[in-house]
Design a protein around this motif. Sequence first.
Motif, mmCIF file in Angstrom:
data_model
loop_
_atom_site.group_PDB
_atom_site.id
_atom_site.type_symbol
_atom_site.label_atom_id
_atom_site.label_comp_id
_atom_site.label_asym_id
_atom_site.label_seq_id
_atom_site.Cartn_x
_atom_site.Cartn_y
_atom_site.Cartn_z
ATOM 1 N N LEU A 166 35.273 42.755 25.503
ATOM 2 C CA LEU A 166 36.029 41.512 25.611
ATOM 3 C C LEU A 166 35.093 40.308 25.626
ATOM 4 O O LEU A 166 34.024 40.347 26.237
ATOM 5 N N ALA A 167 35.513 39.251 24.985
ATOM 6 C CA ALA A 167 34.795 37.982 25.115
ATOM 7 C C ALA A 167 35.084 37.413 26.495
ATOM 8 O O ALA A 167 36.090 37.765 27.126
ATOM 9 N N ILE A 185 48.986 36.839 26.774
ATOM 10 C CA ILE A 185 48.136 37.132 25.619
ATOM 11 C C ILE A 185 47.515 35.840 25.086
ATOM 12 O O ILE A 185 48.234 34.863 24.841
ATOM 13 N N PRO A 186 46.185 35.788 24.913
ATOM 14 C CA PRO A 186 45.548 34.575 24.345
ATOM 15 C C PRO A 186 46.111 34.262 22.958
ATOM 16 O O PRO A 186 46.224 35.151 22.116
ATOM 17 N N LYS A 187 46.458 32.997 22.729
ATOM 18 C CA LYS A 187 47.140 32.622 21.481
ATOM 19 C C LYS A 187 46.322 31.698 20.592
ATOM 20 O O LYS A 187 46.670 31.496 19.435
ATOM 21 N N ARG A 188 45.283 31.118 21.105
ATOM 22 C CA ARG A 188 44.518 30.157 20.301
ATOM 23 C C ARG A 188 43.072 30.596 20.110
ATOM 24 O O ARG A 188 42.188 29.784 19.938
ATOM 25 N N SER A 189 42.854 31.878 20.138
ATOM 26 C CA SER A 189 41.493 32.396 19.995
ATOM 27 C C SER A 189 41.194 32.703 18.532
ATOM 28 O O SER A 189 42.077 33.107 17.765
ATOM 29 N N ASP A 190 39.935 32.514 18.153
ATOM 30 C CA ASP A 190 39.501 32.899 16.813
ATOM 31 C C ASP A 190 39.224 34.395 16.739
ATOM 32 O O ASP A 190 39.060 34.946 15.645
ATOM 33 N N LEU A 191 39.164 35.040 17.899
ATOM 34 C CA LEU A 191 38.881 36.476 17.952
ATOM 35 C C LEU A 191 40.179 37.276 17.908
ATOM 36 O O LEU A 191 41.222 36.832 18.393
ATOM 37 N N CYS A 245 33.841 41.200 21.210
ATOM 38 C CA CYS A 245 34.471 40.899 19.927
ATOM 39 C C CYS A 245 35.955 40.555 20.020
ATOM 40 O O CYS A 245 36.533 40.109 19.028
ATOM 41 N N PHE A 246 36.580 40.751 21.187
ATOM 42 C CA PHE A 246 38.039 40.648 21.243
ATOM 43 C C PHE A 246 38.508 39.639 22.292
ATOM 44 O O PHE A 246 37.918 39.517 23.370
ATOM 45 N N SER A 247 39.610 38.961 21.970
ATOM 46 C CA SER A 247 40.218 38.037 22.924
ATOM 47 C C SER A 247 41.044 38.783 23.962
ATOM 48 O O SER A 247 41.328 38.258 25.040
ATOM 49 N N GLY A 248 41.431 39.985 23.624
ATOM 50 C CA GLY A 248 42.204 40.813 24.541
ATOM 51 C C GLY A 248 42.267 42.237 24.036
ATOM 52 O O GLY A 248 42.072 42.503 22.842
ATOM 53 N N ILE A 249 42.513 43.159 24.950
ATOM 54 C CA ILE A 249 42.636 44.577 24.601
ATOM 55 C C ILE A 249 43.804 45.157 25.385
ATOM 56 O O ILE A 249 43.906 44.956 26.599
ATOM 57 N N ALA A 306 61.799 49.828 41.760
ATOM 58 C CA ALA A 306 62.985 49.537 40.959
ATOM 59 C C ALA A 306 62.699 49.483 39.462
ATOM 60 O O ALA A 306 63.629 49.521 38.661
ATOM 61 N N TYR A 307 61.415 49.392 39.073
ATOM 62 C CA TYR A 307 61.059 49.265 37.661
ATOM 63 C C TYR A 307 60.396 50.545 37.160
ATOM 64 O O TYR A 307 59.554 51.131 37.828
ATOM 65 N N PHE A 308 60.796 50.928 35.940
ATOM 66 C CA PHE A 308 60.364 52.213 35.393
ATOM 67 C C PHE A 308 58.927 52.189 34.869
ATOM 68 O O PHE A 308 58.262 53.210 34.831
ATOM 69 N N SER A 309 58.471 51.016 34.443
ATOM 70 C CA SER A 309 57.119 50.896 33.895
ATOM 71 C C SER A 309 56.352 49.792 34.618
ATOM 72 O O SER A 309 56.955 48.889 35.202
ATOM 73 N N TYR A 310 55.035 49.870 34.561
ATOM 74 C CA TYR A 310 54.212 48.774 35.067
ATOM 75 C C TYR A 310 52.999 48.608 34.160
ATOM 76 O O TYR A 310 52.595 49.541 33.447
ATOM 77 N N ALA A 311 52.450 47.419 34.176
ATOM 78 C CA ALA A 311 51.200 47.147 33.480
ATOM 79 C C ALA A 311 50.281 46.400 34.431
ATOM 80 O O ALA A 311 50.740 45.573 35.227
ATOM 81 N N VAL A 312 49.003 46.703 34.357
ATOM 82 C CA VAL A 312 48.006 45.969 35.148
ATOM 83 C C VAL A 312 47.239 45.059 34.198
ATOM 84 O O VAL A 312 46.767 45.497 33.142
ATOM 85 N N LEU A 313 47.144 43.801 34.587
ATOM 86 C CA LEU A 313 46.478 42.789 33.777
ATOM 87 C C LEU A 313 45.231 42.302 34.491
ATOM 88 O O LEU A 313 45.247 42.093 35.706
ATOM 89 N N GLY A 314 44.133 42.146 33.765
ATOM 90 C CA GLY A 314 42.907 41.600 34.323
ATOM 91 C C GLY A 314 42.229 40.665 33.334
ATOM 92 O O GLY A 314 42.480 40.737 32.133
ATOM 93 N N ILE A 315 41.403 39.783 33.848
ATOM 94 C CA ILE A 315 40.709 38.794 33.013
ATOM 95 C C ILE A 315 39.196 38.938 33.185
ATOM 96 O O ILE A 315 38.700 39.024 34.314
ATOM 97 N N LYS A 316 38.476 38.954 32.077
ATOM 98 C CA LYS A 316 37.017 38.978 32.147
ATOM 99 C C LYS A 316 36.530 37.582 32.520
ATOM 100 O O LYS A 316 36.857 36.599 31.824
ATOM 101 N N PRO A 317 35.783 37.421 33.606
ATOM 102 C CA PRO A 317 35.325 36.085 34.020
ATOM 103 C C PRO A 317 34.512 35.394 32.932
ATOM 104 O O PRO A 317 33.802 36.048 32.149
ATOM 105 N N THR A 318 34.616 34.087 32.886
ATOM 106 C CA THR A 318 33.840 33.326 31.904
ATOM 107 C C THR A 318 32.401 33.122 32.363
ATOM 108 O O THR A 318 31.540 32.809 31.552
ATOM 109 N N VAL A 319 32.157 33.296 33.643
ATOM 110 C CA VAL A 319 30.807 33.161 34.183
ATOM 111 C C VAL A 319 30.472 34.445 34.929
ATOM 112 O O VAL A 319 31.248 34.942 35.729
ATOM 113 N N SER A 320 29.307 35.019 34.629
ATOM 114 C CA SER A 320 28.886 36.240 35.308
ATOM 115 C C SER A 320 28.604 35.959 36.779
ATOM 116 O O SER A 320 28.008 34.940 37.140
ATOM 117 N N ILE A 321 29.066 36.885 37.605
ATOM 118 C CA ILE A 321 28.835 36.744 39.059
ATOM 119 C C ILE A 321 27.696 37.640 39.492
ATOM 120 O O ILE A 321 27.644 38.791 39.125
#
Length: 283
Positions: free
Chosen positions: A198-199, A105-111, A169-173, A268-283
């Motif tokens: 996402l920013a 989770i981003p911790k130093r964002s103003d958003l 508007c958001f640093s993470g969702i 072996a694990y009951f739950s999972y989460a998928v994490l992704g990052i919005k690129p800082t530069v458009s491809i």
Amino acid sequence: MRNFNPVYKKYMIIKKNKVKEIVKKTPLFAPLKLVAALIGHSSFPMPFSATIPAEPFLDRAIARIGKNPDPARREEEFYSYFSEIWAEGYEKGLTQQYTAYLPYIPKRSDLPFLDIGCGAGEFIQFLSANGIRTQGIDSNSKEVARAKGYGLEVNQADALVYLQDHLACFSGISMLEVIEHLPPESLASLLSSIFKSLAPGGVVLLETINIKHPLAFHSFYSDPTHTRPVPSDLLAFLLQWQGFAGVQVIYTTPLAFTQQQANDPSRAYFSYAVLGIKPTVSI
């Protein structure tokens, strides 16, 4: 060779069955059966039927919420009470789960960080306690009222409408145990809206039940508002398809029944989460 003689094979089968009958009558039978069951070569003998009392689900929910359901509003209050039926120790499990996500989770964002489907705000409370500016939305008015009662920044809103009004508007969702409630055909448009809200450099975190786990379907269909399980492969691909980078699968809540299962995190694990990052530069 003697081993292929049908008369000999029949004799050996009869002899083996006699030995089994003798062993069954000795005190060694129960421990031998248990050992065989533990190493996966047998099932432990059990009575034909068993009866146990149901767990005090409603009493737990009332104790956590602090009041009895309103007889005039039972339908609209149902989910608030249903979400609090779990046994003691459930809160500790949530804290462990949230702690596993914290490094991502981003911790130093103003958003702010947005939690969609925040319910009573457990994840928001955790992130706020760790110095992260967080807000939430939920479509359930009762859950929103509970969250606001804890002093949290939460609004009642439709996710798609809210996201369309908050671009970059958001640093993470995050969406924790939410996507299994949604119509499957809505996932692609929702993920597209999350990407736009996402920013650059923002993260998305989507958690749900791991359907590869042996107990997954019991848990999934315990909730009458669930629509369809979402496999991790599908969710990871959908994030990549929408443009997210660095996609990872984070498994939490270990519960393995065999050593073989323990060696495979996807089972072996009951739950999972998928994490992704919005690129800082458009491809």
